[in-house]
Design a protein around this motif. Structure first.
Motif, PDB file in Angstrom:
ATOM      1  N   LEU A 179       0.833  -1.199   0.000  1.00 41.56           N
ATOM      2  CA  LEU A 179       0.000   0.000   0.000  1.00 41.56           C
ATOM      3  C   LEU A 179       0.872   1.254   0.000  1.00 41.56           C
ATOM      4  CD1 LEU A 179      -2.774   1.363   0.217  1.00 41.56           C
ATOM      5  CD2 LEU A 179      -2.616   1.101   2.701  1.00 41.56           C
ATOM      6  N   ARG A 180       1.937   1.228   0.770  1.00 38.82           N
ATOM      7  CA  ARG A 180       2.888   2.360   0.777  1.00 38.82           C
ATOM      8  C   ARG A 180       3.375   2.674  -0.629  1.00 38.82           C
ATOM      9  NH1 ARG A 180       8.684   0.695   2.544  1.00 38.82           N
ATOM     10  NH2 ARG A 180       8.398  -0.244   0.480  1.00 38.82           N
ATOM     11  N   ASP A 181       3.831   1.641  -1.340  1.00 36.31           N
ATOM     12  CA  ASP A 181       4.392   1.843  -2.678  1.00 36.31           C
ATOM     13  C   ASP A 181       3.342   2.367  -3.651  1.00 36.31           C
ATOM     14  OD1 ASP A 181       6.764   0.931  -1.649  1.00 36.31           O
ATOM     15  OD2 ASP A 181       6.584  -1.095  -2.488  1.00 36.31           O
ATOM     16  N   ARG A 182       2.126   1.824  -3.577  1.00 38.74           N
ATOM     17  CA  ARG A 182       1.068   2.288  -4.492  1.00 38.74           C
ATOM     18  C   ARG A 182       0.680   3.734  -4.203  1.00 38.74           C
ATOM     19  NH1 ARG A 182      -0.807   2.855  -7.647  1.00 38.74           N
ATOM     20  NH2 ARG A 182      -2.983   2.188  -7.924  1.00 38.74           N
ATOM     21  N   LEU A 234       2.600   6.046  -2.864  1.00 40.38           N
ATOM     22  CA  LEU A 234       3.698   6.898  -3.322  1.00 40.38           C
ATOM     23  C   LEU A 234       3.626   7.081  -4.835  1.00 40.38           C
ATOM     24  CD1 LEU A 234       6.646   5.549  -1.132  1.00 40.38           C
ATOM     25  CD2 LEU A 234       5.457   7.743  -0.899  1.00 40.38           C
ATOM     26  N   ASP A 235       3.274   6.018  -5.555  1.00 35.23           N
ATOM     27  CA  ASP A 235       3.092   6.126  -7.007  1.00 35.23           C
ATOM     28  C   ASP A 235       1.974   7.102  -7.356  1.00 35.23           C
ATOM     29  OD1 ASP A 235       5.102   4.301  -7.452  1.00 35.23           O
ATOM     30  OD2 ASP A 235       3.746   2.582  -7.719  1.00 35.23           O
ATOM     31  N   GLU A 236       0.953   7.163  -6.497  1.00 35.05           N
ATOM     32  CA  GLU A 236      -0.181   8.058  -6.724  1.00 35.05           C
ATOM     33  C   GLU A 236       0.133   9.498  -6.330  1.00 35.05           C
ATOM     34  OE1 GLU A 236      -3.570   7.371  -7.759  1.00 35.05           O
ATOM     35  OE2 GLU A 236      -2.654   5.554  -8.552  1.00 35.05           O
ATOM     36  N   GLY A 237       1.303   9.711  -5.711  1.00 36.85           N
ATOM     37  CA  GLY A 237       1.707  11.068  -5.352  1.00 36.85           C
ATOM     38  C   GLY A 237       1.426  11.464  -3.918  1.00 36.85           C
ATOM     39  N   TYR A 238       1.011  10.536  -3.082  1.00 36.29           N
ATOM     40  CA  TYR A 238       0.743  10.843  -1.682  1.00 36.29           C
ATOM     41  C   TYR A 238       2.037  10.878  -0.876  1.00 36.29           C
ATOM     42  CZ  TYR A 238      -4.227   9.842  -2.500  1.00 36.29           C
ATOM     43  OH  TYR A 238      -5.517   9.864  -2.962  1.00 36.29           O
ATOM     44  N   ASN A 239       2.009  11.582   0.239  1.00 33.55           N
ATOM     45  CA  ASN A 239       3.034  11.454   1.262  1.00 33.55           C
ATOM     46  C   ASN A 239       2.614  10.326   2.209  1.00 33.55           C
ATOM     47  OD1 ASN A 239       4.753  13.727   0.525  1.00 33.55           O
ATOM     48  ND2 ASN A 239       3.047  15.020   1.208  1.00 33.55           N
ATOM     49  N   VAL A 240       3.596   9.575   2.698  1.00 30.24           N
ATOM     50  CA  VAL A 240       3.283   8.401   3.516  1.00 30.24           C
ATOM     51  C   VAL A 240       4.196   8.355   4.741  1.00 30.24           C
ATOM     52  CG1 VAL A 240       3.233   5.876   3.600  1.00 30.24           C
ATOM     53  CG2 VAL A 240       2.474   7.060   1.530  1.00 30.24           C
ATOM     54  N   ILE A 241       3.613   7.965   5.865  1.00 29.38           N
ATOM     55  CA  ILE A 241       4.401   7.612   7.053  1.00 29.38           C
ATOM     56  C   ILE A 241       3.986   6.204   7.467  1.00 29.38           C
ATOM     57  CG2 ILE A 241       4.785   8.051   9.507  1.00 29.38           C
ATOM     58  CD1 ILE A 241       4.581  11.005   8.960  1.00 29.38           C
ATOM     59  N   MET A 242       4.974   5.326   7.651  1.00 30.88           N
ATOM     60  CA  MET A 242       4.726   3.957   8.088  1.00 30.88           C
ATOM     61  C   MET A 242       4.937   3.859   9.601  1.00 30.88           C
ATOM     62  SD  MET A 242       3.987   2.209   5.329  1.00 30.88           S
ATOM     63  CE  MET A 242       4.325   0.482   5.739  1.00 30.88           C
ATOM     64  N   ILE A 243       3.952   3.329  10.297  1.00 28.29           N
ATOM     65  CA  ILE A 243       4.112   3.127  11.736  1.00 28.29           C
ATOM     66  C   ILE A 243       5.253   2.158  12.012  1.00 28.29           C
ATOM     67  CG2 ILE A 243       3.026   2.196  13.831  1.00 28.29           C
ATOM     68  CD1 ILE A 243       1.966   4.927  13.021  1.00 28.29           C
ATOM     69  N   ARG A 244       5.324   1.091  11.238  1.00 28.75           N
ATOM     70  CA  ARG A 244       6.438   0.151  11.383  1.00 28.75           C
ATOM     71  C   ARG A 244       6.754  -0.461  10.027  1.00 28.75           C
ATOM     72  NH1 ARG A 244       5.239  -5.530  11.734  1.00 28.75           N
ATOM     73  NH2 ARG A 244       2.992  -5.974  11.762  1.00 28.75           N
ATOM     74  N   VAL A 253      -4.938  -4.170  -2.011  1.00 29.28           N
ATOM     75  CA  VAL A 253      -4.288  -2.856  -2.007  1.00 29.28           C
ATOM     76  C   VAL A 253      -4.935  -1.930  -3.023  1.00 29.28           C
ATOM     77  CG1 VAL A 253      -2.143  -1.653  -2.579  1.00 29.28           C
ATOM     78  CG2 VAL A 253      -2.090  -3.676  -1.096  1.00 29.28           C
ATOM     79  N   GLU A 254      -5.229  -2.457  -4.209  1.00 28.82           N
ATOM     80  CA  GLU A 254      -5.839  -1.631  -5.252  1.00 28.82           C
ATOM     81  C   GLU A 254      -7.191  -1.083  -4.781  1.00 28.82           C
ATOM     82  OE1 GLU A 254      -5.501   0.476  -8.627  1.00 28.82           O
ATOM     83  OE2 GLU A 254      -4.018  -0.880  -7.761  1.00 28.82           O
ATOM     84  N   GLY A 255      -7.944  -1.926  -4.103  1.00 26.27           N
ATOM     85  CA  GLY A 255      -9.221  -1.467  -3.571  1.00 26.27           C
ATOM     86  C   GLY A 255      -9.039  -0.362  -2.546  1.00 26.27           C
ATOM     87  N   MET A 256      -8.043  -0.489  -1.686  1.00 33.27           N
ATOM     88  CA  MET A 256      -7.771   0.554  -0.695  1.00 33.27           C
ATOM     89  C   MET A 256      -7.389   1.864  -1.373  1.00 33.27           C
ATOM     90  SD  MET A 256      -5.733  -1.246   2.477  1.00 33.27           S
ATOM     91  CE  MET A 256      -5.432  -2.970   2.133  1.00 33.27           C
ATOM     92  N   VAL A 257      -6.539   1.780  -2.385  1.00 35.12           N
ATOM     93  CA  VAL A 257      -6.096   2.984  -3.092  1.00 35.12           C
ATOM     94  C   VAL A 257      -7.285   3.682  -3.760  1.00 35.12           C
ATOM     95  CG1 VAL A 257      -4.691   3.853  -4.999  1.00 35.12           C
ATOM     96  CG2 VAL A 257      -3.744   2.140  -3.435  1.00 35.12           C
ATOM     97  N   ILE A 258      -8.158   2.909  -4.387  1.00 31.28           N
ATOM     98  CA  ILE A 258      -9.341   3.499  -5.030  1.00 31.28           C
ATOM     99  C   ILE A 258     -10.209   4.211  -3.995  1.00 31.28           C
ATOM    100  CG2 ILE A 258     -11.507   2.952  -6.221  1.00 31.28           C
ATOM    101  CD1 ILE A 258      -9.981   0.659  -7.621  1.00 31.28           C
ATOM    102  N   GLY A 259     -10.425   3.565  -2.853  1.00 29.80           N
ATOM    103  CA  GLY A 259     -11.226   4.187  -1.800  1.00 29.80           C
ATOM    104  C   GLY A 259     -10.583   5.454  -1.264  1.00 29.80           C
ATOM    105  N   ILE A 260      -9.268   5.438  -1.088  1.00 29.53           N
ATOM    106  CA  ILE A 260      -8.543   6.630  -0.591  1.00 29.53           C
ATOM    107  C   ILE A 260      -8.624   7.745  -1.621  1.00 29.53           C
ATOM    108  CG2 ILE A 260      -6.235   7.515  -0.047  1.00 29.53           C
ATOM    109  CD1 ILE A 260      -5.665   4.720   1.210  1.00 29.53           C
ATOM    110  N   ASN A 261      -8.455   7.428  -2.886  1.00 29.37           N
ATOM    111  CA  ASN A 261      -8.576   8.444  -3.942  1.00 29.37           C
ATOM    112  C   ASN A 261      -9.966   9.086  -3.929  1.00 29.37           C
ATOM    113  OD1 ASN A 261      -5.965   8.193  -4.907  1.00 29.37           O
ATOM    114  ND2 ASN A 261      -6.514   6.705  -6.505  1.00 29.37           N
TER     115      ASN A 261
END
Length: 326
Positions: free
Chosen positions: A175-178, A180-190, A314-322
Protein backbone atom coordinates in the motif's frame (compact mmCIF):
# COMPACT_ATOMS: atom_id res chain seq x y z
CA UNK A 1 -135.57 -42.47 32.53
CA UNK A 2 -133.06 -42.64 35.39
CA UNK A 3 -130.57 -44.49 33.22
CA UNK A 4 -130.79 -41.76 30.64
CA UNK A 5 -130.01 -39.07 33.21
CA UNK A 6 -127.01 -41.08 34.46
CA UNK A 7 -125.71 -41.45 30.93
CA UNK A 8 -126.02 -37.73 30.33
CA UNK A 9 -124.26 -37.03 33.60
CA UNK A 10 -121.32 -39.30 32.64
CA UNK A 11 -121.00 -37.60 29.26
CA UNK A 12 -120.98 -34.19 30.97
CA UNK A 13 -118.22 -35.34 33.39
CA UNK A 14 -116.16 -36.73 30.51
CA UNK A 15 -116.62 -33.46 28.63
CA UNK A 16 -115.50 -31.45 31.64
CA UNK A 17 -112.53 -33.84 32.08
CA UNK A 18 -111.48 -33.37 28.44
CA UNK A 19 -111.70 -29.59 28.85
CA UNK A 20 -109.53 -29.76 31.96
CA UNK A 21 -106.96 -32.01 30.21
CA UNK A 22 -106.88 -29.73 27.15
CA UNK A 23 -106.42 -26.75 29.42
CA UNK A 24 -103.53 -28.37 31.25
CA UNK A 25 -101.87 -29.25 27.95
CA UNK A 26 -102.21 -25.65 26.75
CA UNK A 27 -100.75 -24.32 29.99
CA UNK A 28 -97.82 -26.74 29.68
CA UNK A 29 -97.16 -25.71 26.05
CA UNK A 30 -97.20 -22.01 26.91
CA UNK A 31 -94.76 -22.61 29.75
CA UNK A 32 -92.36 -24.54 27.45
CA UNK A 33 -92.57 -21.83 24.85
CA UNK A 34 -91.65 -19.15 27.39
CA UNK A 35 -88.65 -21.20 28.57
CA UNK A 36 -87.45 -21.62 24.98
CA UNK A 37 -87.74 -17.91 24.36
CA UNK A 38 -85.80 -17.20 27.52
CA UNK A 39 -82.94 -19.50 26.37
CA UNK A 40 -82.80 -17.87 22.96
CA UNK A 41 -82.52 -14.43 24.46
CA UNK A 42 -79.64 -15.50 26.67
CA UNK A 43 -77.56 -16.87 23.80
CA UNK A 44 -78.14 -13.98 21.43
CA UNK A 45 -77.58 -11.07 23.79
CA UNK A 46 -74.08 -12.03 25.06
CA UNK A 47 -71.80 -9.18 23.90
CA UNK A 48 -68.71 -9.98 21.81
CA UNK A 49 -65.65 -8.33 23.33
CA UNK A 50 -62.06 -7.76 22.10
CA UNK A 51 -59.39 -6.86 24.64
CA UNK A 52 -55.64 -6.25 24.40
CA UNK A 53 -55.10 -9.68 25.91
CA UNK A 54 -56.80 -11.22 22.87
CA UNK A 55 -54.31 -9.62 20.46
CA UNK A 56 -51.23 -11.82 20.07
CA UNK A 57 -49.63 -10.60 16.84
CA UNK A 58 -46.91 -7.98 17.19
CA UNK A 59 -46.50 -5.13 14.70
CA UNK A 60 -44.18 -6.01 11.83
CA UNK A 61 -40.60 -4.87 12.28
CA UNK A 62 -37.69 -4.62 9.89
CA UNK A 63 -35.58 -7.76 10.02
CA UNK A 64 -31.90 -7.19 10.72
CA UNK A 65 -29.05 -9.50 9.72
CA UNK A 66 -26.07 -7.91 11.40
CA UNK A 67 -23.17 -10.28 11.23
CA UNK A 68 -20.68 -10.01 14.06
CA UNK A 69 -16.99 -9.69 13.43
CA UNK A 70 -14.76 -11.53 15.79
CA UNK A 71 -12.72 -11.25 18.94
CA UNK A 72 -10.05 -13.45 20.48
CA UNK A 73 -11.11 -12.42 23.96
CA UNK A 74 -13.67 -10.19 25.58
CA UNK A 75 -14.13 -8.69 29.01
CA UNK A 76 -17.57 -10.30 29.37
CA UNK A 77 -18.52 -13.97 29.32
CA UNK A 78 -21.18 -13.35 26.68
CA UNK A 79 -20.58 -11.26 23.58
CA UNK A 80 -22.91 -8.28 23.70
CA UNK A 81 -21.38 -6.17 20.93
CA UNK A 82 -19.70 -6.59 17.59
CA UNK A 83 -16.06 -7.34 18.31
CA UNK A 84 -12.78 -7.82 16.47
CA UNK A 85 -9.51 -9.67 16.77
CA UNK A 86 -7.67 -6.37 16.66
CA UNK A 87 -7.81 -5.43 20.33
CA UNK A 88 -9.29 -6.60 23.60
CA UNK A 89 -12.77 -5.13 24.01
CA UNK A 90 -13.59 -2.94 26.99
CA UNK A 91 -16.09 -0.23 27.81
CA UNK A 92 -14.69 2.99 29.15
CA UNK A 93 -15.51 6.64 29.65
CA UNK A 94 -13.09 9.53 30.14
CA UNK A 95 -12.48 10.77 33.64
CA UNK A 96 -11.76 14.25 34.92
CA UNK A 97 -8.12 13.35 35.44
CA UNK A 98 -5.45 15.01 33.32
CA UNK A 99 -4.63 13.26 30.07
CA UNK A 100 -1.10 11.96 29.58
CA UNK A 101 -0.21 11.64 25.92
CA UNK A 102 2.07 8.64 25.23
CA UNK A 103 5.63 9.67 24.42
CA UNK A 104 6.74 8.07 21.15
CA UNK A 105 9.86 10.17 20.62
CA UNK A 106 12.23 7.47 21.84
CA UNK A 107 10.71 4.57 19.91
CA UNK A 108 13.04 2.88 17.43
CA UNK A 109 12.03 1.61 14.00
CA UNK A 110 8.70 3.47 13.93
CA UNK A 111 7.31 6.46 12.10
CA UNK A 112 9.27 6.01 8.86
CA UNK A 113 8.62 9.03 6.64
CA UNK A 114 8.19 9.24 2.84
CA UNK A 115 7.47 12.92 2.35
CA UNK A 116 7.88 13.62 -1.35
CA UNK A 117 5.33 16.34 -2.07
CA UNK A 118 4.52 19.00 0.51
CA UNK A 119 1.21 19.79 -1.18
CA UNK A 120 -0.02 16.18 -1.28
CA UNK A 121 -2.20 14.54 1.40
CA UNK A 122 -0.39 12.61 4.14
CA UNK A 123 -1.47 9.01 4.75
CA UNK A 124 -0.21 7.20 7.85
CA UNK A 125 -0.26 3.41 7.51
CA UNK A 126 -0.28 1.10 10.51
CA UNK A 127 0.60 -2.54 9.93
CA UNK A 128 -1.37 -3.93 12.87
CA UNK A 129 0.24 -5.89 15.71
CA UNK A 130 3.93 -6.82 15.96
CA UNK A 131 6.21 -9.83 16.36
CA UNK A 132 6.08 -9.86 20.18
CA UNK A 133 3.03 -8.72 22.08
CA UNK A 134 3.18 -6.30 25.00
CA UNK A 135 0.75 -7.32 27.73
CA UNK A 136 1.26 -4.15 29.78
CA UNK A 137 -1.87 -1.99 30.07
CA UNK A 138 -2.76 1.46 28.77
CA UNK A 139 -5.92 3.63 28.95
CA UNK A 140 -8.53 2.76 26.34
CA UNK A 141 -8.76 6.47 25.54
CA UNK A 142 -7.51 9.87 26.73
CA UNK A 143 -8.38 10.24 30.42
CA UNK A 144 -9.99 6.78 30.63
CA UNK A 145 -9.83 4.76 33.83
CA UNK A 146 -10.31 1.52 31.90
CA UNK A 147 -7.09 -0.21 30.87
CA UNK A 148 -6.37 -2.76 28.17
CA UNK A 149 -3.46 -4.66 26.68
CA UNK A 150 -1.09 -2.38 24.79
CA UNK A 151 -0.66 -4.62 21.74
CA UNK A 152 -0.93 -8.30 20.81
CA UNK A 153 0.65 -10.37 18.05
CA UNK A 154 -2.75 -11.02 16.43
CA UNK A 155 -4.14 -14.18 14.89
CA UNK A 156 -2.70 -16.57 12.28
CA UNK A 157 -3.84 -18.49 9.20
CA UNK A 158 -5.37 -21.81 10.18
CA UNK A 159 -4.39 -23.35 6.82
CA UNK A 160 -1.37 -21.29 5.74
CA UNK A 161 0.19 -20.75 9.17
CA UNK A 162 0.93 -17.15 8.12
CA UNK A 163 0.95 -14.83 11.14
CA UNK A 164 -1.37 -11.85 11.01
CA UNK A 165 1.38 -9.39 11.94
CA UNK A 166 3.40 -10.70 8.97
CA UNK A 167 0.53 -10.41 6.48
CA UNK A 168 -0.38 -6.95 7.77
CA UNK A 169 3.13 -5.69 7.07
CA UNK A 170 3.32 -7.31 3.61
CA UNK A 171 0.12 -5.58 2.54
CA UNK A 172 1.05 -2.29 4.24
CA UNK A 173 4.33 -2.12 2.34
CA UNK A 174 2.48 -2.71 -0.93
CA UNK A 175 0.00 0.00 0.00
CA UNK A 176 2.89 2.36 0.78
CA UNK A 177 4.39 1.84 -2.68
CA UNK A 178 1.07 2.29 -4.49
CA UNK A 179 0.25 5.49 -2.60
CA UNK A 180 3.70 6.90 -3.32
CA UNK A 181 3.09 6.13 -7.01
CA UNK A 182 -0.18 8.06 -6.72
CA UNK A 183 1.71 11.07 -5.35
CA UNK A 184 0.74 10.84 -1.68
CA UNK A 185 3.03 11.45 1.26
CA UNK A 186 3.28 8.40 3.52
CA UNK A 187 4.40 7.61 7.05
CA UNK A 188 4.73 3.96 8.09
CA UNK A 189 4.11 3.13 11.74
CA UNK A 190 6.44 0.15 11.38
CA UNK A 191 8.43 -1.62 8.68
CA UNK A 192 9.74 -4.44 10.82
CA UNK A 193 8.26 -6.94 13.24
CA UNK A 194 10.85 -6.14 15.91
CA UNK A 195 9.14 -3.10 17.45
CA UNK A 196 7.35 -2.33 20.69
CA UNK A 197 4.61 0.20 20.05
CA UNK A 198 1.16 0.21 21.61
CA UNK A 199 -2.13 0.93 19.89
CA UNK A 200 -2.41 4.32 21.58
CA UNK A 201 1.16 5.20 20.57
CA UNK A 202 0.35 4.34 16.95
CA UNK A 203 -2.53 6.81 17.00
CA UNK A 204 -0.31 9.49 18.60
CA UNK A 205 2.23 9.13 15.77
CA UNK A 206 -0.54 9.85 13.26
CA UNK A 207 -1.76 12.78 15.36
CA UNK A 208 1.71 14.30 15.75
CA UNK A 209 2.35 14.00 12.01
CA UNK A 210 -0.88 15.84 11.20
CA UNK A 211 -2.07 12.94 9.05
CA UNK A 212 -4.93 13.58 6.66
CA UNK A 213 -6.02 9.97 7.19
CA UNK A 214 -4.85 7.03 9.30
CA UNK A 215 -5.19 3.53 7.76
CA UNK A 216 -4.81 0.58 10.14
CA UNK A 217 -4.32 -2.81 8.43
CA UNK A 218 -5.65 -5.95 10.16
CA UNK A 219 -7.10 -9.42 9.54
CA UNK A 220 -10.03 -11.14 11.22
CA UNK A 221 -10.67 -14.60 12.72
CA UNK A 222 -13.66 -16.46 14.13
CA UNK A 223 -14.64 -19.83 15.58
CA UNK A 224 -17.12 -20.35 12.72
CA UNK A 225 -15.02 -21.06 9.62
CA UNK A 226 -17.86 -20.02 7.29
CA UNK A 227 -17.37 -16.35 8.23
CA UNK A 228 -15.60 -14.41 5.47
CA UNK A 229 -15.46 -10.99 3.88
CA UNK A 230 -13.99 -7.52 4.26
CA UNK A 231 -15.07 -4.93 6.79
CA UNK A 232 -13.86 -1.59 8.11
CA UNK A 233 -14.18 -0.01 11.54
CA UNK A 234 -14.83 3.57 12.60
CA UNK A 235 -15.71 5.35 15.84
CA UNK A 236 -19.35 6.12 16.63
CA UNK A 237 -20.90 9.57 16.45
CA UNK A 238 -21.11 9.54 20.27
CA UNK A 239 -17.54 8.37 20.89
CA UNK A 240 -16.52 9.89 24.25
CA UNK A 241 -12.95 10.47 23.07
CA UNK A 242 -13.00 11.43 19.38
CA UNK A 243 -16.55 12.13 18.20
CA UNK A 244 -15.24 15.10 16.21
CA UNK A 245 -13.59 12.78 13.69
CA UNK A 246 -16.65 10.54 13.28
CA UNK A 247 -18.06 11.94 10.02
CA UNK A 248 -14.75 11.80 8.13
CA UNK A 249 -13.81 8.43 9.64
CA UNK A 250 -17.16 6.92 8.67
CA UNK A 251 -16.95 8.28 5.12
CA UNK A 252 -13.41 6.94 4.75
CA UNK A 253 -14.49 3.55 6.11
CA UNK A 254 -17.43 3.33 3.70
CA UNK A 255 -15.38 4.26 0.65
CA UNK A 256 -12.56 1.85 1.46
CA UNK A 257 -14.69 -1.22 2.24
CA UNK A 258 -16.87 -0.71 -0.83
CA UNK A 259 -13.88 -0.27 -3.13
CA UNK A 260 -12.04 -3.27 -1.69
CA UNK A 261 -15.08 -5.49 -2.08
CA UNK A 262 -15.47 -4.44 -5.71
CA UNK A 263 -11.76 -4.94 -6.45
CA UNK A 264 -11.58 -8.42 -4.91
CA UNK A 265 -15.12 -9.78 -5.29
CA UNK A 266 -15.10 -10.52 -1.55
CA UNK A 267 -18.18 -10.32 0.64
CA UNK A 268 -18.78 -6.73 1.77
CA UNK A 269 -19.43 -6.85 5.51
CA UNK A 270 -19.78 -3.09 5.73
CA UNK A 271 -18.64 -0.71 8.46
CA UNK A 272 -18.63 -1.50 12.16
CA UNK A 273 -18.83 1.46 14.52
CA UNK A 274 -17.30 1.01 17.96
CA UNK A 275 -15.88 3.01 20.85
CA UNK A 276 -13.84 0.12 22.28
CA UNK A 277 -10.62 0.35 20.25
CA UNK A 278 -7.77 2.30 21.84
CA UNK A 279 -6.11 2.68 18.43
CA UNK A 280 -9.22 4.61 17.34
CA UNK A 281 -10.07 6.38 20.60
CA UNK A 282 -6.69 8.10 20.80
CA UNK A 283 -7.00 9.44 17.26
CA UNK A 284 -7.37 13.13 16.43
CA UNK A 285 -7.35 12.46 12.68
CA UNK A 286 -9.78 10.49 10.46
CA UNK A 287 -9.16 6.78 10.96
CA UNK A 288 -10.34 3.42 9.73
CA UNK A 289 -9.37 -0.14 10.64
CA UNK A 290 -9.33 -2.39 7.58
CA UNK A 291 -10.15 -6.05 8.29
CA UNK A 292 -8.99 -7.66 5.02
CA UNK A 293 -10.62 -11.06 5.55
CA UNK A 294 -10.88 -14.06 7.85
CA UNK A 295 -7.86 -16.23 8.49
CA UNK A 296 -10.26 -18.75 10.02
CA UNK A 297 -11.89 -19.25 6.60
CA UNK A 298 -9.90 -21.59 4.36
CA UNK A 299 -10.68 -19.78 1.12
CA UNK A 300 -9.71 -16.34 2.40
CA UNK A 301 -6.75 -17.60 4.40
CA UNK A 302 -5.25 -19.11 1.26
CA UNK A 303 -6.19 -16.14 -0.94
CA UNK A 304 -4.65 -13.54 1.38
CA UNK A 305 -1.36 -15.44 1.32
CA UNK A 306 -1.06 -14.92 -2.45
CA UNK A 307 0.59 -11.88 -4.03
CA UNK A 308 -2.18 -11.53 -6.62
CA UNK A 309 -4.95 -11.22 -4.02
CA UNK A 310 -2.83 -8.92 -1.87
CA UNK A 311 -2.47 -6.63 -4.89
CA UNK A 312 -6.26 -6.60 -5.34
CA UNK A 313 -6.76 -5.72 -1.68
CA UNK A 314 -4.29 -2.86 -2.01
CA UNK A 315 -5.84 -1.63 -5.25
CA UNK A 316 -9.22 -1.47 -3.57
CA UNK A 317 -7.77 0.55 -0.70
CA UNK A 318 -6.10 2.98 -3.09
CA UNK A 319 -9.34 3.50 -5.03
CA UNK A 320 -11.23 4.19 -1.80
CA UNK A 321 -8.54 6.63 -0.59
CA UNK A 322 -8.58 8.44 -3.94
CA UNK A 323 -12.35 8.82 -3.73
CA UNK A 324 -12.05 10.18 -0.20
CA UNK A 325 -9.70 12.98 -1.32
CA UNK A 326 -11.65 13.68 -4.50
Amino acid sequence: MLSGKIKNKEEEVMKITRIIIIGMVLVLCVSCAKEDNKNVNVTTTVPKTTTKENITEEPATKETTTEKPITEKTTTEEMTTEELTTEEVTTAKPTEESVTIPDVSGKEGVGIEYLLNKDAPLVVIDAGHQGKQNTDKEPVGPGASELKTKVTSGTAGQWTGLAEYELNLIVSMKLRDRLLDEGYNVIMIRETHDVDISNAERAVIANNAGADIFIRIHVNSWTDSSYKGILTVSPTAANPYCSEIYADSRRLSDLVVNSMSEATGANNRGVMETDTMSGINWCEVPVTIVEMGFMSNEEEDRLMATADYQDKLVEGMVIGINKYFQ
